[in-house]
Design an enzyme around this catalytic site. Structure first.
Site, short mmCIF file in Angstrom:
data_model
loop_
_atom_site.label_atom_id
_atom_site.label_comp_id
_atom_site.label_asym_id
_atom_site.label_seq_id
_atom_site.Cartn_x
_atom_site.Cartn_y
_atom_site.Cartn_z
N ASP A 85 -0.85 7.40 9.94
CA ASP A 85 -1.67 6.61 10.85
C ASP A 85 -0.83 5.66 11.70
O ASP A 85 -1.35 4.72 12.29
CB ASP A 85 -2.72 5.82 10.07
CG ASP A 85 -2.09 4.93 8.99
OD1 ASP A 85 -0.85 4.83 8.94
OD2 ASP A 85 -2.84 4.33 8.20
N SER A 115 0.81 -1.22 0.00
CA SER A 115 0.00 0.00 0.00
C SER A 115 0.85 1.27 0.00
O SER A 115 0.43 2.30 -0.53
CB SER A 115 -0.93 0.01 1.22
OG SER A 115 -0.20 -0.09 2.43
N HIS A 150 1.34 4.08 7.48
CA HIS A 150 1.48 4.65 6.14
C HIS A 150 2.12 6.04 6.21
O HIS A 150 2.09 6.69 7.26
CB HIS A 150 0.12 4.71 5.45
CG HIS A 150 -0.52 3.37 5.32
ND1 HIS A 150 -1.48 2.90 6.22
CD2 HIS A 150 -0.35 2.37 4.41
CE1 HIS A 150 -1.85 1.69 5.86
NE2 HIS A 150 -1.18 1.34 4.76
#
Length: 249
Positions: free
Chosen positions: A197, A24, A200
């Site tokens: 967060d 991600s 990330h």
């Protein structure tokens, strides 16, 4: 019509590529201010930057899909540079997140397998960059986990073990590596601002990654020319004389 006919006589314009392969943190890298977007901007008219990030993926799955992304025999499939950026999911705790967790020894084997595959399809070691996972800000990530109804499923100390393993793979394979885990914690600095967060990257974290990755990418593509001439250099009377060459400028 005559110009179209002339254009058919020009050589095909091959656009080099830089391939970003990861989870991600790579998938999100084309968002505004993302490190992948910054790389694409820096390489405009030299390379296409391809985002092949897959949110939630680990190296076990990545190893399986890599041959679907790059195949042997096609010159277009030989990128000028490749980044391999996994570990944030592999390092998930087995008891709390067994689906994404990959044992450390398998993580090492999977990274080496991907490097060996790239070499087998004519992507040499000097075109590959490994990137370690970034550090984990546990307090922030625990809040994210609680919102999803689960316990804290990662620990920064464990992520550090995977980052160290990534460094060892790079050393064993003779390839470049960006040690993001160590750099973000250099001199015991507060790295929380690099993360959105806890896991990330924030805008500041994206900027940090890009600033350290660019020197590694730059040396791999420094010999590539600007594709097609600067507009002031296009022949005014017969532009096809300028625009139908090999594309280098």
């Amino acid at each position: 019509m005559a110009l179209c006919e002339a254009a058919r006589g020009g050589s095909s314009l091959l656009w080099p590529r830089v391939l970003l392969f990861g989870d991600s943190i790579t998938q999100f890298s084309f968002q505004q201010g993302g490190w992948g977007a910054s790389l694409a901007d820096k390489l405009v008219r030299k390379c296409d930057v391809l985002n092949r990030g897959f949110s939630g993926y680990n190296t076990r799955w990545a190893k399986i899909i890599l041959p679907r992304l790059i195949r042997k025999g096609d010159s277009l499939d030989r990128p000028a540079a490749v980044t391999i950026f996994f570990g944030a999911n592999d390092s998930a705790l087995k008891d709390e997140n067994p689906k994404q967790h990959i044992p450390l020894n398998e993580y090492v084997a999977n990274l080496k397998s991907m490097v060996q595959y790239l070499k087998s399809v004519d992507v040499p070691e000097d075109r590959i960059v490994l990137i370690t996972p970034p550090p984990l800000w546990e307090a922030a990530w625990e809040q994210e986990c609680l919102l999803q109804g689960c316990k804290l499923n990662r620990l920064n100390s464990v992520v550090g073990e995977y980052a160290g393993a990534c460094l060892q793979v790079a050393q064993d394979c003779g390839i470049d590596v960006l040690d993001l885990w160590t750099l973000m914690q250099k001199d015991t600095q507060d790295f929380s601002s690099y993360l959105s967060d806890g896991l990330h990257l924030s805008p500041k974290g994206n900027e940090f990654l890009f600033s350290h990755l660019w020197p590694l990418i730059e040396k791999k593509i420094s010999s590539l020319p600007l594709l097609l001439p600067y507009w002031r250099d296009v022949a005014e009377a017969k532009p096809e004389l300028s625009l139908l060459g090999d594309g280098d400028h």
